[in-house]
Design an enzyme around this catalytic site. Sequence first.
Site, PDB file in Angstrom:
ATOM      1  N   LYS A 165       0.703  -1.044  -0.150  1.00 55.54           N
ATOM      2  CA  LYS A 165      -0.124  -0.123  -0.081  1.00 55.54           C
ATOM      3  C   LYS A 165       0.872   1.218   0.041  1.00 55.54           C
ATOM      4  O   LYS A 165       0.496   2.404  -0.935  1.00 55.54           O
ATOM      5  CB  LYS A 165      -0.811  -0.016   1.345  1.00 55.54           C
TER       6      LYS A 165
ATOM      7  N   ARG B 105      -9.476   2.862   9.439  1.00 58.21           N
ATOM      8  CA  ARG B 105      -9.257   1.316   9.656  1.00 58.21           C
ATOM      9  C   ARG B 105     -10.460   0.590  10.337  1.00 58.21           C
ATOM     10  O   ARG B 105     -10.233  -0.564  10.579  1.00 58.21           O
ATOM     11  CB  ARG B 105      -8.009   1.366  10.792  1.00 58.21           C
TER      12      ARG B 105
ATOM     13  N   ARG C  67      10.567  -7.383   4.978  1.00 55.35           N
ATOM     14  CA  ARG C  67      10.448  -5.894   5.442  1.00 55.35           C
ATOM     15  C   ARG C  67      10.998  -5.715   6.620  1.00 55.35           C
ATOM     16  O   ARG C  67      11.802  -4.849   7.151  1.00 55.35           O
ATOM     17  CB  ARG C  67       9.031  -5.242   5.187  1.00 55.35           C
TER      18      ARG C  67
ATOM     19  N   ARG D 140      11.315  -1.896  11.444  1.00 54.41           N
ATOM     20  CA  ARG D 140      10.272  -1.243  11.904  1.00 54.41           C
ATOM     21  C   ARG D 140       9.855  -2.060  13.180  1.00 54.41           C
ATOM     22  O   ARG D 140       9.855  -3.441  13.261  1.00 54.41           O
ATOM     23  CB  ARG D 140       8.958  -1.242  11.144  1.00 54.41           C
TER      24      ARG D 140
ATOM     25  N   ARG E  70      -1.465  -7.730  13.637  1.00 58.84           N
ATOM     26  CA  ARG E  70      -2.040  -6.820  12.740  1.00 58.84           C
ATOM     27  C   ARG E  70      -2.911  -7.556  11.400  1.00 58.84           C
ATOM     28  O   ARG E  70      -3.858  -7.042  11.073  1.00 58.84           O
ATOM     29  CB  ARG E  70      -0.806  -6.135  12.046  1.00 58.84           C
TER      30      ARG E  70
HETATM   31  P1  AMP Z   1       0.513   1.161   9.007  1.00 61.39           P
HETATM   32  O1  AMP Z   1       1.910   2.097   8.508  1.00 61.39           O
HETATM   33  O2  AMP Z   1      -0.631   1.801   8.216  1.00 61.39           O
HETATM   34  O3  AMP Z   1       0.616  -0.235   8.650  1.00 61.39           O
HETATM   35  O4  AMP Z   1       0.241   1.605  10.523  1.00 61.39           O
HETATM   36  C1  AMP Z   1       1.048   1.248  11.458  1.00 61.39           C
HETATM   37  C2  AMP Z   1       0.308   0.988  12.802  1.00 61.39           C
HETATM   38  O5  AMP Z   1      -0.134   2.342  13.176  1.00 61.39           O
HETATM   39  C3  AMP Z   1      -1.052   0.320  12.892  1.00 61.39           C
HETATM   40  O6  AMP Z   1      -0.639  -1.088  13.086  1.00 61.39           O
HETATM   41  C4  AMP Z   1      -1.645   0.771  14.164  1.00 61.39           C
HETATM   42  O7  AMP Z   1      -0.950   0.382  15.272  1.00 61.39           O
HETATM   43  C5  AMP Z   1      -1.551   2.270  13.735  1.00 61.39           C
HETATM   44  N1  AMP Z   1      -2.496   2.842  12.850  1.00 61.39           N
HETATM   45  C6  AMP Z   1      -2.297   3.393  11.594  1.00 61.39           C
HETATM   46  N2  AMP Z   1      -3.516   3.943  10.963  1.00 61.39           N
HETATM   47  C7  AMP Z   1      -4.630   3.810  11.996  1.00 61.39           C
HETATM   48  C8  AMP Z   1      -5.702   4.042  12.224  1.00 61.39           C
HETATM   49  N3  AMP Z   1      -6.336   4.462  11.180  1.00 61.39           N
HETATM   50  N4  AMP Z   1      -6.419   3.751  13.292  1.00 61.39           N
HETATM   51  C9  AMP Z   1      -5.773   3.216  14.484  1.00 61.39           C
HETATM   52  N5  AMP Z   1      -4.487   2.917  14.342  1.00 61.39           N
HETATM   53  C10 AMP Z   1      -3.749   3.120  13.374  1.00 61.39           C
END
Ligand code: AMP
Length: 192
Positions: free
Chosen positions: A13, A88, A127, A133, A144
């Site tokens: 993404k 989300r 990754r 990360r 996740r």
């Molecule tokens: P991502 O980079 O989009 O995979 O996001 C990494 C982490 O950030 C996720 O596993 C959540 O812990 C948090 N996170 C990102 N976006 C959201 C959201 N819209 N709502 C809640 N937690 C989020």
Amino acid sequence: MHVIFVGPPGVGKGTQAHRLVGELEVVHLSTGEILRAAMDEQSPLGVEAKQYVEQGKLVPDHLIVDMIGERLNRPDCEVGWLLDGFPRNVSQARALDAMLAEQGRRIDLVLALTAPVEELKKRLLKRAEIEGRADDNPTTIAQRLVVYEQQTAPVLDYYRRQSLLQEVDGLGSPDAVFDRIRRAMDADRQQG
Ligand code: AMP
């Protein structure tokens, strides 16, 4: 143009979102990236979000909705935006609808990238080795993926019912996937 990008962790993404904002010339709003920056700065939001991100859980809605609400009201968003990683869950999707109604804006398109879960696990573990990360370890990755299935997948139905959803196969090279995204956008324009 106002586009939402949805997809499970590891589907590519972020990579595709960066390409797409370059082409659409809109602002890229990635809630994951904003949270990681806040955590690096140790801002109050970052400090509060850290425990959730590190466990692979969703950060509480009120924090995210306030954060994105503030961001969407900034003048740079007038050129349009691509939301990456938000909403989300369905309650975030409803909160976004309410914010947009207030601004007199609407979502043009929701793009959902898809891939089989085994492929996602493989990519996330790779990754983890490259980017380091904190939330790319086997336990958090599994968590996740569960969170995605239980909380984020219903968001697709929410937008499907509003005829905003275009699903795109996320398997293959980044170029192949980007071609499919372009085609999905063209198809949407013709339908619209
Ligand atoms: P991502 O980079 O989009 O995979 O996001 C990494 C982490 O950030 C996720 O596993 C959540 O812990 C948090 N996170 C990102 N976006 C959201 C959201 N819209 N709502 C809640 N937690 C989020």
